[in-house]
Scaffold this active site. Structure first.
Site, PDB file in Angstrom:
ATOM      1  CG  ASN A   1      77.214 -81.329  40.451  1.00 41.09           C
ATOM      2  OD1 ASN A   1      77.504 -81.044  39.298  1.00 41.09           O
ATOM      3  ND2 ASN A   1      77.757 -80.733  41.495  1.00 41.09           N
TER       4      ASN A   1
ATOM      5  CE1 TYR B   1      70.384 -81.848  48.511  1.00 37.55           C
ATOM      6  CE2 TYR B   1      69.903 -82.261  50.827  1.00 37.55           C
ATOM      7  CZ  TYR B   1      70.749 -82.377  49.737  1.00 37.55           C
ATOM      8  OH  TYR B   1      71.962 -83.003  49.867  1.00 37.55           O
TER       9      TYR B   1
ATOM     10  CD  GLU C   1      82.713 -72.647  48.992  1.00 42.26           C
ATOM     11  OE1 GLU C   1      82.993 -73.177  47.896  1.00 42.26           O
ATOM     12  OE2 GLU C   1      81.551 -72.615  49.436  1.00 42.26           O
TER      13      GLU C   1
ATOM     14  CB  CYS D   1      76.164 -80.556  45.063  1.00 40.91           C
ATOM     15  SG  CYS D   1      77.645 -81.481  44.719  1.00 40.91           S
ATOM     16  CG  HIS D   2      80.659 -77.645  48.355  1.00 46.76           C
ATOM     17  ND1 HIS D   2      80.936 -77.472  47.010  1.00 46.76           N
ATOM     18  CD2 HIS D   2      80.980 -76.475  48.957  1.00 46.76           C
ATOM     19  CE1 HIS D   2      81.420 -76.252  46.827  1.00 46.76           C
ATOM     20  NE2 HIS D   2      81.447 -75.625  47.985  1.00 46.76           N
TER      21      HIS D   2
END
Length: 170
Positions: free
Chosen positions: A127, A103, A167, A135-136
């Site tokens: 979000n 963050y 990913e 945001c993941h």
């Protein structure tokens, strides 16, 4: 009018909401109304209509889940908010697939002081365009073990873990 569709994905149904060519909502739910009620009041004022397909938005999501990890980059999004929140969400879109940030790192990327980590966390929590605004890809600095190392995610730590593994090629 807001057009909505629901896609079947490997991690459950994904509702997508579109207005004037931009994605205004995306979330892992089978009921688009769950997203519609959370939209900014200016968007929520538009009626919700379920459709079979959102064209390029649908195609990009299918391509993403089929392995084209940059397919979501081309989707226009619209999430009205404060200038600070919009900067944080724009910085979040720059975090590439397979990459994670904390963050505090997200706040720094948005040009905000590192003490703005709390604001970054709030922007992620608010979000409404997952997984396009990723945001993941934000993890807590403290780490942890098991699913706790992933931190919070509105749609559950298991989905966050799956998206990150997808990913990174695992």
């Amino acid at each position: 009018m807001i057009n909505a569709t629901v896609l079947d994905t490997p991690i459950g149904p994904l509702a997508l909401l579109e207005h004037d060519g931009a994605l205004v909502g995306g979330g892992f739910t089978a009921d688009p109304r769950e997203l519609h009620v959370r939209l900014h009041p200016a968007l929520r004022a538009h009626d919700l209509t379920e459709v079979d397909d959102l064209g390029d938005i649908t195609k990009a999501h299918i391509a993403y889940f089929d392995g084209d990890l940059t397919a979501l980059d081309t989707i226009a999004v619209h999430q009205p908010g404060t200038p600070r929140r919009e900067r944080l969400l724009a910085a979040l879109r720059q975090v590439r697939p397979g990459e994670t940030v904390t963050y505090a790192e997200l706040a720094a990327r948005a040009g905000l002081e590192r003490t703005a980590a709390r604001a970054a966390g709030q922007a992620c929590a608010q979000n409404l365009v997952a997984p396009v605004v990723p945001c993941h890809r934000v993890l807590p600095a403290a780490g942890g073990t098991g699913l706790k190392r992933y931190g919070g995610y509105y749609y559950g730590a298991e989905r966050k873990q799956w998206l990150l593994a997808h990913e990174s090629g695992h």
